[in-house]
Design an enzyme around this catalytic site. Sequence first.
Site, PDB file in Angstrom:
ATOM      1  N   CYS A 107       0.825  -1.219   0.000  1.00 54.22           N
ATOM      2  CA  CYS A 107       0.000   0.000   0.000  1.00 54.22           C
ATOM      3  C   CYS A 107       0.858   1.268   0.000  1.00 54.22           C
ATOM      4  O   CYS A 107       1.455   1.588  -1.004  1.00 54.22           O
ATOM      5  CB  CYS A 107      -1.025  -0.013   1.128  1.00 54.22           C
ATOM      6  SG  CYS A 107      -2.303   1.236   0.856  1.00 54.22           S
ATOM      7  N   HIS A 210      -3.726  -5.343   0.055  1.00 50.65           N
ATOM      8  CA  HIS A 210      -3.374  -5.604   1.459  1.00 50.65           C
ATOM      9  C   HIS A 210      -3.384  -7.093   1.803  1.00 50.65           C
ATOM     10  O   HIS A 210      -4.320  -7.573   2.444  1.00 50.65           O
ATOM     11  CB  HIS A 210      -4.361  -4.882   2.389  1.00 50.65           C
ATOM     12  CG  HIS A 210      -4.179  -3.407   2.404  1.00 50.65           C
ATOM     13  ND1 HIS A 210      -3.301  -2.773   3.258  1.00 50.65           N
ATOM     14  CD2 HIS A 210      -4.747  -2.436   1.660  1.00 50.65           C
ATOM     15  CE1 HIS A 210      -3.334  -1.471   3.045  1.00 50.65           C
ATOM     16  NE2 HIS A 210      -4.209  -1.239   2.081  1.00 50.65           N
ATOM     17  N   GLU A 212      -1.901  -8.365   4.118  1.00 51.48           N
ATOM     18  CA  GLU A 212      -1.901  -8.490   5.596  1.00 51.48           C
ATOM     19  C   GLU A 212      -3.327  -8.549   6.152  1.00 51.48           C
ATOM     20  O   GLU A 212      -3.529  -8.989   7.276  1.00 51.48           O
ATOM     21  CB  GLU A 212      -1.087  -7.361   6.242  1.00 51.48           C
ATOM     22  CG  GLU A 212      -1.814  -6.035   6.464  1.00 51.48           C
ATOM     23  CD  GLU A 212      -1.955  -5.208   5.189  1.00 51.48           C
ATOM     24  OE1 GLU A 212      -1.641  -5.719   4.103  1.00 51.48           O
ATOM     25  OE2 GLU A 212      -2.412  -4.049   5.301  1.00 51.48           O
TER      26      GLU A 212
END
Length: 233
Positions: A107, A210, A212
């Site tokens: 990001c 993302h 994560e």
Amino acid sequence: MNPLIGIMPLWDEKKDSIWMLPGYMDGILQAKGTPIIFPFSDDQEELKRLVELCDGILFTGGHDVSPMLYHEEPLDELISCCDKRDKLESTVLQIALEAEKPILGICRGIQFINAFLGGTLYQDLPLQHPSEVPHRQPAPYNIPAHSVRILEGSPLRQCLGIDELPVNSCHHQAIKTLAPGLEPMAVSPDGLVEALYMPCYKYLWAVQWHPEFSFRTDENSRKIFRAFVETMR
Ligand code: MN
């Protein structure tokens, strides 16, 4: 021993605190890496020692990258920067590249790496690149918001073995022009570079989405963390 991965800290201005989203740490852990969070140091020698101690560096999401980095004035008050992060990450990225450490950007990470290396950004997508593609999705963030086309011949294509990938999306800035030395790996339906790499470097990958947030439920997100950690073995 598992590879040691230095993670760029997140900064909460109101609380005057360093913080971290667990997904960055857990994503590295599930890939059998050992994550550590960097301090906001401005001591060049100390940062050099820390980067050299690490086997790889992860550039995390968060604040907008300062437009000063690509020689523009901030458009307006929509742009929310963090001088501490720009300063720390400039030093760490420079040292990491010199030390040829594997690098992953997520990001803000893809935006920062591109701007630092001489590329430019859209400061605000709704203003400068309006489209129907929902780049700023509401929670929950582990759900895909749009797809990206993975470019043939790119290492990401080789890693995932597919030509289209559904991704989550929580950004209002994005790459406008790519920095010299970087090549795209994935593109959104409205033409934004959402993943890149540096062909003549050991390992520098960055993604606009993302992993994560999605690695717990999405194997392709786990593969991205694994590819990063595996390159250090
Ligand atoms: Mn997006």
